[in-house]
Structures are given as C-alpha cells and as structure tokens.
Design an enzyme around this catalytic site. Structure first.
Site, PDB file in Angstrom:
ATOM      1  N   GLU A   1      37.423 -10.808  -4.402  1.00 23.59           N
ATOM      2  CA  GLU A   1      38.415 -11.256  -3.409  1.00 23.59           C
ATOM      3  C   GLU A   1      39.687 -11.786  -4.082  1.00 23.59           C
ATOM      4  OE1 GLU A   1      37.892 -10.294  -0.570  1.00 23.59           O
ATOM      5  OE2 GLU A   1      35.754 -10.449  -0.048  1.00 23.59           O
TER       6      GLU A   1
ATOM      7  N   SER B   1      38.632 -21.516 -21.560  1.00 21.99           N
ATOM      8  CA  SER B   1      37.311 -20.948 -21.811  1.00 21.99           C
ATOM      9  C   SER B   1      36.390 -21.171 -20.615  1.00 21.99           C
ATOM     10  CB  SER B   1      36.696 -21.590 -23.052  1.00 21.99           C
ATOM     11  OG  SER B   1      37.502 -21.284 -24.177  1.00 21.99           O
TER      12      SER B   1
ATOM     13  N   ASP C   1      40.189 -11.612 -23.295  1.00 24.37           N
ATOM     14  CA  ASP C   1      40.248 -12.945 -23.902  1.00 24.37           C
ATOM     15  C   ASP C   1      41.551 -13.261 -24.638  1.00 24.37           C
ATOM     16  OD1 ASP C   1      38.743 -15.400 -24.299  1.00 24.37           O
ATOM     17  OD2 ASP C   1      38.654 -14.879 -26.416  1.00 24.37           O
TER      18      ASP C   1
ATOM     19  N   TYR D   1      27.940 -19.678 -34.759  1.00 25.41           N
ATOM     20  CA  TYR D   1      28.181 -19.407 -33.351  1.00 25.41           C
ATOM     21  C   TYR D   1      29.596 -18.923 -33.052  1.00 25.41           C
ATOM     22  CZ  TYR D   1      27.532 -19.200 -28.489  1.00 25.41           C
ATOM     23  OH  TYR D   1      27.435 -18.689 -27.228  1.00 25.41           O
TER      24      TYR D   1
ATOM     25  N   ASN E   1      26.238 -21.752 -22.080  1.00 23.59           N
ATOM     26  CA  ASN E   1      27.234 -21.007 -22.855  1.00 23.59           C
ATOM     27  C   ASN E   1      26.591 -19.791 -23.545  1.00 23.59           C
ATOM     28  OD1 ASN E   1      29.906 -20.553 -23.860  1.00 23.59           O
ATOM     29  ND2 ASN E   1      29.294 -21.419 -25.837  1.00 23.59           N
ATOM     30  N   SER E   2      25.531 -19.274 -22.949  1.00 21.76           N
ATOM     31  CA  SER E   2      24.950 -18.052 -23.521  1.00 21.76           C
ATOM     32  C   SER E   2      25.921 -16.899 -23.331  1.00 21.76           C
ATOM     33  CB  SER E   2      23.600 -17.755 -22.872  1.00 21.76           C
ATOM     34  OG  SER E   2      23.705 -17.709 -21.469  1.00 21.76           O
ATOM     35  N   ARG E   3      25.847 -15.927 -24.235  1.00 24.85           N
ATOM     36  CA  ARG E   3      26.908 -14.910 -24.303  1.00 24.85           C
ATOM     37  C   ARG E   3      26.358 -13.516 -24.530  1.00 24.85           C
ATOM     38  NH1 ARG E   3      32.589 -16.701 -24.063  1.00 24.85           N
ATOM     39  NH2 ARG E   3      32.343 -18.943 -23.805  1.00 24.85           N
TER      40      ARG E   3
ATOM     41  N   ARG F   1      40.452 -24.588 -13.756  1.00 25.79           N
ATOM     42  CA  ARG F   1      39.322 -24.913 -12.885  1.00 25.79           C
ATOM     43  C   ARG F   1      39.654 -26.258 -12.258  1.00 25.79           C
ATOM     44  NH1 ARG F   1      33.679 -23.438 -12.987  1.00 25.79           N
ATOM     45  NH2 ARG F   1      33.980 -21.703 -14.411  1.00 25.79           N
TER      46      ARG F   1
ATOM     47  N   LYS G   1      38.361 -15.442 -17.201  1.00 30.61           N
ATOM     48  CA  LYS G   1      39.133 -14.330 -17.768  1.00 30.61           C
ATOM     49  C   LYS G   1      38.349 -13.009 -17.724  1.00 30.61           C
ATOM     50  CE  LYS G   1      39.904 -16.330 -21.685  1.00 30.61           C
ATOM     51  NZ  LYS G   1      39.290 -17.605 -21.298  1.00 30.61           N
ATOM     52  N   THR G   2      37.141 -13.030 -18.245  1.00 27.03           N
ATOM     53  CA  THR G   2      36.368 -11.787 -18.300  1.00 27.03           C
ATOM     54  C   THR G   2      36.172 -11.234 -16.888  1.00 27.03           C
ATOM     55  OG1 THR G   2      35.282 -12.478 -20.333  1.00 27.03           O
ATOM     56  CG2 THR G   2      34.166 -10.789 -19.038  1.00 27.03           C
TER      57      THR G   2
ATOM     58  N   ARG H   1      31.627 -23.765 -29.473  1.00 27.95           N
ATOM     59  CA  ARG H   1      32.668 -24.179 -30.398  1.00 27.95           C
ATOM     60  C   ARG H   1      32.622 -25.692 -30.589  1.00 27.95           C
ATOM     61  NH1 ARG H   1      36.994 -24.154 -28.259  1.00 27.95           N
ATOM     62  NH2 ARG H   1      36.473 -23.325 -26.220  1.00 27.95           N
TER      63      ARG H   1
ATOM     64  N   HIS I   1      45.936 -16.839 -25.090  1.00 27.99           N
ATOM     65  CA  HIS I   1      44.530 -16.833 -24.681  1.00 27.99           C
ATOM     66  C   HIS I   1      44.447 -16.140 -23.324  1.00 27.99           C
ATOM     67  CE1 HIS I   1      40.669 -19.432 -23.912  1.00 27.99           C
ATOM     68  NE2 HIS I   1      40.380 -18.241 -24.390  1.00 27.99           N
TER      69      HIS I   1
ATOM     70  N   GLY J   1      32.980 -18.583 -31.566  1.00 30.10           N
ATOM     71  CA  GLY J   1      34.317 -18.987 -31.986  1.00 30.10           C
ATOM     72  C   GLY J   1      34.340 -19.787 -33.289  1.00 30.10           C
TER      73      GLY J   1
ATOM     74  N   LYS K   1      39.078 -16.534 -32.176  1.00 28.69           N
ATOM     75  CA  LYS K   1      39.905 -17.688 -31.867  1.00 28.69           C
ATOM     76  C   LYS K   1      40.673 -18.187 -33.101  1.00 28.69           C
ATOM     77  CE  LYS K   1      38.518 -18.221 -27.586  1.00 28.69           C
ATOM     78  NZ  LYS K   1      38.386 -17.360 -26.511  1.00 28.69           N
TER      79      LYS K   1
ATOM     80  N   CYS L   1      36.596 -20.008 -17.625  1.00 22.85           N
ATOM     81  CA  CYS L   1      37.310 -20.206 -16.361  1.00 22.85           C
ATOM     82  C   CYS L   1      37.691 -18.880 -15.692  1.00 22.85           C
ATOM     83  CB  CYS L   1      38.540 -21.079 -16.573  1.00 22.85           C
ATOM     84  SG  CYS L   1      38.099 -22.786 -16.947  1.00 22.85           S
TER      85      CYS L   1
HETATM   86  N1  LIG Z   1      33.668 -19.494  -8.207  1.00 25.75           N
HETATM   87  C1  LIG Z   1      34.149 -18.607  -9.081  1.00 25.75           C
HETATM   88  N2  LIG Z   1      33.592 -18.534 -10.303  1.00 25.75           N
HETATM   89  C2  LIG Z   1      34.120 -17.650 -11.161  1.00 25.75           C
HETATM   90  C3  LIG Z   1      35.211 -16.797 -10.822  1.00 25.75           C
HETATM   91  N3  LIG Z   1      35.509 -16.042 -11.903  1.00 25.75           N
HETATM   92  C4  LIG Z   1      34.625 -16.400 -12.854  1.00 25.75           C
HETATM   93  N4  LIG Z   1      33.780 -17.355 -12.417  1.00 25.75           N
HETATM   94  C5  LIG Z   1      32.654 -17.959 -13.161  1.00 25.75           C
HETATM   95  O1  LIG Z   1      33.161 -18.716 -14.246  1.00 25.75           O
HETATM   96  C6  LIG Z   1      32.334 -18.573 -15.404  1.00 25.75           C
HETATM   97  C7  LIG Z   1      33.179 -18.107 -16.557  1.00 25.75           C
HETATM   98  O2  LIG Z   1      33.794 -16.866 -16.228  1.00 25.75           O
HETATM   99  P1  LIG Z   1      34.327 -15.902 -17.363  1.00 25.75           P
HETATM  100  O3  LIG Z   1      35.025 -14.789 -16.684  1.00 25.75           O
HETATM  101  O4  LIG Z   1      33.214 -15.568 -18.262  1.00 25.75           O
HETATM  102  O5  LIG Z   1      35.327 -16.896 -18.114  1.00 25.75           O
HETATM  103  P2  LIG Z   1      36.224 -16.640 -19.421  1.00 25.75           P
HETATM  104  O6  LIG Z   1      37.533 -17.270 -19.144  1.00 25.75           O
HETATM  105  O7  LIG Z   1      36.190 -15.217 -19.781  1.00 25.75           O
HETATM  106  O8  LIG Z   1      35.456 -17.506 -20.500  1.00 25.75           O
HETATM  107  P3  LIG Z   1      35.536 -17.412 -22.135  1.00 25.75           P
HETATM  108  O9  LIG Z   1      34.950 -16.105 -22.509  1.00 25.75           O
HETATM  109  O10 LIG Z   1      34.752 -18.591 -22.565  1.00 25.75           O
HETATM  110  O11 LIG Z   1      36.962 -17.565 -22.573  1.00 25.75           O
HETATM  111  C8  LIG Z   1      31.245 -17.573 -15.027  1.00 25.75           C
HETATM  112  O12 LIG Z   1      30.076 -18.290 -14.728  1.00 25.75           O
HETATM  113  C9  LIG Z   1      31.785 -16.889 -13.812  1.00 25.75           C
HETATM  114  O13 LIG Z   1      30.758 -16.451 -12.947  1.00 25.75           O
HETATM  115  C10 LIG Z   1      35.768 -16.894  -9.514  1.00 25.75           C
HETATM  116  O14 LIG Z   1      36.704 -16.197  -9.127  1.00 25.75           O
HETATM  117  N5  LIG Z   1      35.194 -17.825  -8.687  1.00 25.75           N
HETATM  118  O1  LIG Z   2      35.044 -18.758 -28.935  1.00 23.53           O
HETATM  119  C1  LIG Z   2      33.955 -18.883 -28.407  1.00 23.53           C
HETATM  120  O2  LIG Z   2      32.944 -19.397 -28.934  1.00 23.53           O
HETATM  121  C2  LIG Z   2      33.745 -18.349 -27.046  1.00 23.53           C
HETATM  122  C3  LIG Z   2      34.980 -18.164 -26.350  1.00 23.53           C
HETATM  123  O3  LIG Z   2      35.435 -17.050 -26.148  1.00 23.53           O
HETATM  124  C4  LIG Z   2      35.670 -19.397 -25.932  1.00 23.53           C
HETATM  125  O4  LIG Z   2      35.138 -20.475 -26.114  1.00 23.53           O
HETATM  126  O5  LIG Z   2      36.757 -19.268 -25.380  1.00 23.53           O
HETATM  127 MN   LIG Z   3      35.454 -14.311 -21.518  1.00 18.50          MN
END
Ligand SMILES: Nc1nc2c(ncn2[C@@H]2O[C@H](COP(=O)(O)OP(=O)(O)OP(=O)(O)O)[C@@H](O)[C@H]2O)c(=O)[nH]1
Ligand SMILES: O=C([O-])CC(=O)C(=O)O
Ligand SMILES: [Mn+2]
Length: 616
Positions: free
Chosen positions: A525, A279, A304, A228, A394-396, A427, A283-284, A89, A257, A230, A237, A281
């Site tokens: 955990e 983003s 998300d 790309y 930021n590969s997806r 984070r 969520k997924t 983004r 979000h 978002g 978004k 941090c």
């Molecule tokens: N150390 C640690 N890393 C984590 C944890 N949960 C997620 N991560 C890492 O953080 C990165 C982002 O995690 P996602 O779950 O994809 O984050 P997201 O919030 O869904 O990201 P967006 O899709 O961009 O909104 C990945 O590399 C994960 O491996 C955790 O509990 N501990």
């Molecule tokens: O919107 C995007 O490009 C990817 C995403 O989920 C974020 O950045 O939170």
């Molecule tokens: Mn995500």
C-alpha cells in the site's frame, strides 16, 4: 611468544601457488605485511569462483558453522547460528579515527589514529594463528564502471568470505582492475580467535573485545572480534558508507544509506527513486514493493546503499555499489514482501533464524502461525508456547541481488540511473505525517538532517528509543555530520544549476494510533504515497501546505483503496501543536549540539517549521 612470531608457512592461491599473477604489488605488499603480523597458517587469494564457494561451504558445514537446509525445500541454502553475543552492529565499538577529532564530529567515537593503530597492532599480532587468511579483492559497483570503487578485504572467517562473495563483485575480475595508481580501500578483518596447536575450533569464533575502526584519510578499515554483518562484511557499511562518505566529500558525490528503485506509472513514465530509512525501517521492503494500485510497476535496483554522483550532464545519477541483499528476516512473509520470499527460494545463507523439523527455516512473521516445533536461533527446542522469539530479531538472509524476481534491467548499469526523487523516512509512532514534500532541496536536506527514528534490533541498544538519525546515516557517517549536511547542500545546488536536483520527500509508515497499532497498512500500500510523490513531480497533484512541507490535498490519495478510513487517514496527518512544538525544541537542541557548524539553510528550515507550528 615465539609461536606468535613464527613466519608464514605457506602462501598460495586457492588453486595452488603464489599470489595471483598480475596482482598489484601494493596489494601483495600489504597482504604480506599483514600475514607476517597476524601469522595465519596459510594465505588464500580468493578468485570468486563457484568451485571456491562450494569448497568454502563444504568446509563450513564440516566445521559446524553452516547447517545445510533440505535441498528439496531450500536448494543451495544454509543456516548459520552466530555466537549469541555477536548478533548485530556494535555502535559503541565503532570508531572514526580521522587525523583531527573535529573531522569525526560529535556523533562518532573518535580515537587518534596513532593510538588506534597501536591498539590494533597489538590485537592483530598473531590473531590469525591456526586459521586461514583469505584475501578478497572486490569491486563496489559494476566492474570497470565510472562510479565503481575497489577494495581488498582480508579475513580469517570463511563465513565472511561467503558473505562478501554474495554482497560484492569479489574475485579475479575486481583484482584485474586494480593497477598502479588505482585507489583501493584496505579492509582488514579478524575474528580475533587464534587457535593454539591442537585447539578445537568453535562454529562461530569471535572475541568479546571488538573494534570496528575506520581511517577515513588513508581509506582503511580495521575490524576485530566480530563476524557479524555490518561489523565484518567491510565492503558494506564500513567502506560503502563510512569511508565512501569521506571519499565523496573530497570528490563531490554522496554515499547514502538508500535503497534504489525504478517505478513506472500507468502512463509509462519511468522514475528512479532513492530512499534513506534507518536500519530495519523498511528499505528492503520498499525496494521490493508490489504496488496494489493497478498500472504501476516497481522494480528493484538496490536495498541498502546508493552512491549518488553528478553525471556528465550534471544531473545526479546513482548506482547500487552492492551485489546482494543482507536483509532482515523477521517480518518478511508472503503477505508483506512476496518478492523477498521469491528471492529466498534457493542459494541463501540465513543467519540466526529458526530451523523447522523438516530442514527449512522459519522466523516471526514468515507465516501467521508458527510451526508446532522449531529449533530456535540458539539451537534450543522451541514451541509457540516459548516466551522468546524463535528467530533473533536481527536475523538476516544473504542472497544475490540477481536472484530477485523484480531486479531491474538497469540495476547494474555502470553509468547509474538519473535520480528523480529522494525520500527520507523513519520509524515514528507520533507527529510525522505519512508523506510530505520538501519545498526545495535545502528544505529537504533540513528534513533529512533532523530525521528521527525509533531504535531497532539492527544495532545493540534499547529498541524503541527515539533518536535523531540524520540522513539515516548516524552510525554510518565517516565525516563530521554537519560537514556532511553542507556537502549535501553543495551537491544539490550544483545539480539544481545543471537542470534539476531530485525532489525530496519524507515518509513515515510507522505512525501508531492510541491502541498502539500501526495506522497505515504499509508494504504494497506504500505505492499510494509513492504515486502521490511522482504525481507531484509530474504536476498532477497540488498538495497543501503543512509545517512539514506539502502534504496530499483532499482526494489526491485514495486512502479508502488502501483500506484506510477517513478517521484513520486524518490521524496519519494529525498535527498536535504542543507535541510539534516539543518536537521542534528537540530538533533545536539536536542542531545546537553541532554549534556553529550547522549550515544556515538547515537552521532556516527549523525556524520556518516553528513559525508554521505557531500558526496552527
Ligand atoms: N508496519 C510496517 N512494517 C514495515 C514496513 N516496511 C518494512 N516493515 C518492517 O520493518 C522491518 C525492517 O524492514 P526492512 O525492509 O528489512 O528494513 P531495512 O531498512 O532494509 O533494514 P536494514 O537492512 O537493517 O537496513 C521488517 O520487519 C519489516 O517487515 C511497512 O511499510 N510497514
Ligand atoms: O550492517 C548490518 O549489520 C546490517 C544492516 O544492513 C544495518 O544494520 O543497516
Ligand atoms: Mn535491508
């Protein structure tokens, strides 16, 4: 130039002639105007069908936009490599063009709507020459549901069509819902790379100039120059957060979000939890959590975005408006997120990951050891000795939510689910404890409003830099952020009056020790923190007071079971008075930047925190 003004040659649906029968005249008129202006070679109305998807894929494989992966290893799956300058983004090119600057607020780039319209008018003129303009009616939320909203995106990128087809309920069914008087969000997108007659195309057309522009009052998004995520999948978004935050403010609901999950405790009680992390941090990962404590189960509703609205009984209910996951690849592996790995076994589009020699994909963190040879995200040879990552940070992956093995049976309930808990997380290497509970909704909104997080690769900018990311919405709020806080306070007060707003918590999986390593094992955990939160809601845990609110009392979390020793556990909740005072100063300066628009309960939250820190 005459060629730019040349009229539309052919208007047809994907099956043949004309726009689809029953398409609302307001859509037809908008599409026709846009087509006359952007001058695509043809206009195709998408029906969202499987044959349409297959056609698009074939065409993109021929064009080099997609590479087929080995059908034995990863059936129905493809790899896209973006332009190296179109990987995330672009927040500096994202604009909120509200009529009044004060409605965009200090955290958004504001341009007067008239000026932005003029700019976009110029950019869109002839922008689709030599390309096909696809028209995609779509629903955000289950088609026909009470919380569901509709939109129409046009794009000249087949990759975006494929993505929208996975991420939304796109096609004929959505179109049929848009009738006279239905509000639908206009989403206009072009990669900004017109083709002259005979000019060869490139696999990932885009433009150095980028505009991701939002008009909150007229519910429009105009996006130019990027294909790309978002920037281009405008349902996500742009609509479901930026435009929806403006709609929600008008109508009394919240666009958040947030992931959405269902958790069942060992006694069989079911909770629904919505969690906002910035983003990249977690969520997924949290949405797909595999509990390490026996007896607990977690199911996934969304990863998300959540829309939270008062239900008929006044309690807050939430839907996931999306239909797919656009998830971060790096860090996703069997050990961290086995559910994602099981989701990604077939029918996935990967973007900017590495390719193995046998036609599969790889990224950092998928396995402990990298393959001996890869083709990296730039298409170059890569070996473990290479100094750059094989996959872009930021590969997806883009994949249908229904494909997730832990998808909950209520994930597409049109009425949504009652939200029991709301979590904010960032984070944070320092200061912020693993888990804390807000004293009440107002304190929780203070927690969310002052949330800070280290920057990630999900957007352009310096990774690791700490910034305030209120409600994890900094890049996604279509209204003045302080108005958004006020709105959160009002929605919560109403839910409270109706019998109970969700409990609010804050988490931090990312605190680091002096050696720079994460103190908390995270991932599965994280159930320890989640279980404590739900124990609190059930009245099974007491907690103990801290400047952050209630934190777990001695013995309420079995940290040894999470593999965390006593000293590390203490560090996860360590309170450094000087550092916290500096943190409070920083939060103060942040709030002051909003002047007198900061709602009183948020100022009070900080004053109380300061007083608590003084007493340490
Ligand atoms: N150390 C640690 N890393 C984590 C944890 N949960 C997620 N991560 C890492 O953080 C990165 C982002 O995690 P996602 O779950 O994809 O984050 P997201 O919030 O869904 O990201 P967006 O899709 O961009 O909104 C990945 O590399 C994960 O491996 C955790 O509990 N501990
Ligand atoms: O919107 C995007 O490009 C990817 C995403 O989920 C974020 O950045 O939170
Ligand atoms: Mn995500």
């Amino acid at each position: 130039m005459a060629i730019i003004e040349q009229p539309l040659r052919d208007t047809r649906t994907s099956t043949g002639a004309g726009h689809p029968e029953g398409a609302d005249p307001s859509i037809v008129a908008w599409v026709e105007r846009l087509a006359l202006h952007a001058t695509p070679d043809e206009v195709v109305w998408c029906d969202g069908s499987t044959p349409e998807r297959a056609r698009l894929i074939r065409q993109m494989v021929d064009a080099g936009t997609l590479e087929a992966l080995d059908p034995e290893l990863r059936p129905g799956s493809y790899l896209a490599r973006s332009d190296p300058d179109d990987v995330a983004r672009v927040e500096s090119r994202t604009f909120i063009c509200s009529a009044r600057e004060e409605d965009a607020g200090p955290t958004n780039n504001w341009v007067p709507p008239s000026a932005m319209r003029e700019t976009l008018h110029g950019l869109f003129r002839g922008a689709m020459r030599g390309r096909t303009m696809y028209v995609m009616p779509f629903a955000m939320g289950p088609v026909g549901g009470p919380l569901t909203r509709y939109g129409v995106q046009v794009t000249d990128s087949p990759y975006v069509v494929l993505s929208m087809g996975t991420m939304t309920r796109m096609g004929a069914e959505a179109l049929a819902q848009i009738g006279p008087g239905t509000e639908w969000v206009k989403c206009a997108h072009t990669v900004g790379a017109p083709l002259a007659p005979g000019q060869a195309d490139v696999p990932w057309p885009c433009n150095k100039t980028k505009y991701i522009s939002h008009f909150p009052e007229t519910r429009e998004v105009w996006s130019y120059g990027s294909a790309y995520g978002g920037n281009a999948i405008l349902a996500k978004k742009a609509f479901a957060l930026r435009i929806a935050s403006a709609i929600g403010q008008d109508e009394g609901w919240l666009a958040a979000h947030m992931l959405l999950l269902k958790v069942t405790n060992p006694r069989g009680r079911v909770f629904h939890v919505a969690a906002a992390f910035p983003s990249a941090c977690g969520k997924t990962n949290f949405a797909m959590l595999q509990p390490t404590i026996p007896g607990w189960t977690v199911e996934t509703l969304g990863d998300d975005i959540a829309w939270l609205a008062p239900g008929p009984d006044g309690r807050l209910r939430a839907i996931n408006p999306e239909a797919g996951f656009f998830g971060v690849a790096p860090g996703t592996g069997r050990g961290t997120n086995p559910v994602a790995m099981d989701t990604l076994t077939h029918d996935v589009v990967f973007t900017n990951v590495a390719r193995t020699d046998d036609g599969d994909v790889w990224w950092e963190g998928m396995t402990d050891e990298a393959p001996a040879h890869l083709t990296d995200w730039l298409g170059q040879d890569w070996t473990p000795a290479s100094s750059t990552p094989a996959a872009h940070p930021n590969s997806r992956f883009t994949v249908a939510a229904a494909q997730c093995p832990t998808i909950s049976d209520d994930w597409d309930d049109p009425a949504g689910v009652v939200v029991d808990a709301v979590i904010f997380g960032g984070r944070r290497a320092t200061n912020v404890p693993l888990v804390a509970q807000a004293r009440d909704w107002e304190h929780g909104v203070f927690m969310g409003a002052t949330l800070a997080s280290e920057r990630t690769a999900a957007a352009e900018g310096t990774v690791g830099e700490l910034r305030r990311d209120p409600l994890a919405m900094l890049p996604f709020c279509g209204v003045h952020m302080a108005d958004h806080w006020k709105h959160w306070l009002e929605v919560g007060a109403k839910a409270d009056a109706a019998g109970g707003a969700p409990a609010i918590f804050q988490v931090n999986w990312f605190r680091k020790g002096a050696d720079g390593r994460f103190l908390w094992p995270g991932f599965g955990e994280n159930i320890h923190a989640l279980a404590w939160m739900l124990d609190r809601i059930e009245g099974r845990a007491e907690g103990t007071a801290s400047p952050f609110g209630l934190i777990p009392a001695e013995g309420e979390i079995d940290h040894a079971a999470a593999g965390v020793d006593d000293a590390t556990w203490a560090e996860l909740f360590g309170l450094d008075k000087a550092a916290l005072a500096a943190e409070a100063d920083d939060a103060q300066a942040f709030l002051d930047s909003y002047g007198d628009k900061v709602p009183e309960p948020i100022r009070e939250g900080l004053a109380r925190m300061r007083a608590d820190i003084d007493e340490l």
